[in-house]
Design a protein around this motif. Sequence first.
Motif, mmCIF file in Angstrom:
data_model
loop_
_atom_site.group_PDB
_atom_site.id
_atom_site.type_symbol
_atom_site.label_atom_id
_atom_site.label_comp_id
_atom_site.label_asym_id
_atom_site.label_seq_id
_atom_site.Cartn_x
_atom_site.Cartn_y
_atom_site.Cartn_z
ATOM 1 N N UNK A 70 0.864 -1.043 0.015
ATOM 2 C CA UNK A 70 0.159 0.139 -0.019
ATOM 3 C C UNK A 70 0.901 1.201 0.145
ATOM 4 N N UNK A 71 1.822 1.397 0.681
ATOM 5 C CA UNK A 71 2.672 2.510 0.920
ATOM 6 C C UNK A 71 3.368 2.505 -0.462
ATOM 7 N N UNK A 72 4.084 1.701 -1.120
ATOM 8 C CA UNK A 72 4.555 1.746 -2.540
ATOM 9 C C UNK A 72 3.644 2.453 -3.409
ATOM 10 N N UNK A 73 2.159 1.958 -3.629
ATOM 11 C CA UNK A 73 1.342 2.533 -4.489
ATOM 12 C C UNK A 73 0.910 4.043 -3.979
ATOM 13 N N UNK A 74 0.933 4.137 -2.742
ATOM 14 C CA UNK A 74 0.593 5.379 -2.298
ATOM 15 C C UNK A 74 1.896 6.733 -2.794
ATOM 16 N N UNK A 75 2.876 6.010 -2.723
ATOM 17 C CA UNK A 75 4.089 6.916 -3.161
ATOM 18 C C UNK A 75 4.056 6.950 -4.453
ATOM 19 N N UNK A 76 3.868 5.792 -5.315
ATOM 20 C CA UNK A 76 3.831 6.028 -6.723
ATOM 21 C C UNK A 76 2.751 6.953 -7.344
ATOM 22 N N UNK A 77 1.661 7.057 -6.502
ATOM 23 C CA UNK A 77 0.571 7.974 -6.891
ATOM 24 C C UNK A 77 0.743 9.310 -6.317
ATOM 25 N N UNK A 78 1.698 9.481 -5.576
ATOM 26 C CA UNK A 78 1.900 10.785 -4.793
ATOM 27 C C UNK A 78 0.763 11.136 -3.950
ATOM 28 N N UNK A 79 0.174 10.199 -3.132
ATOM 29 C CA UNK A 79 -0.924 10.229 -2.308
ATOM 30 C C UNK A 79 -0.876 10.094 -0.736
ATOM 31 N N UNK A 80 -1.798 10.451 -0.084
ATOM 32 C CA UNK A 80 -1.899 9.983 1.414
ATOM 33 C C UNK A 80 -3.077 9.080 1.496
ATOM 34 N N UNK A 81 -2.783 8.116 2.561
ATOM 35 C CA UNK A 81 -3.887 7.050 2.942
ATOM 36 C C UNK A 81 -5.424 7.997 2.640
ATOM 37 N N UNK A 82 -5.280 8.975 3.593
ATOM 38 C CA UNK A 82 -6.579 9.735 3.715
ATOM 39 C C UNK A 82 -7.069 10.073 2.303
#
Length: 72
Positions: free
Chosen positions: A55-67
């Motif tokens: 999940x963290x890898x995907x968030x970083x790749x998309x430049x997003x926060x979990x929220x």
Amino acid sequence: MKNNEDLIQLGESIRIERLKRHLSQEQLAEMAKISQSQHISRIEKADVDMRVSTLLKILRALNLKLEDLIQL
């Protein structure tokens, strides 16, 4: 079952954010350094309960926060 609803919402949100960026599942997998693009498909369909590290890898790749993806 709340957990399944969370996975469905998370997967759908990842798909929406990926499509906003005009990325294929293969491109997102490459950007996130996830070995199999089919894993992205399974995540987006809520067929798999992914690891936090994925999940963290995907968030970083998309430049997003979990929220940005799910209501906590």
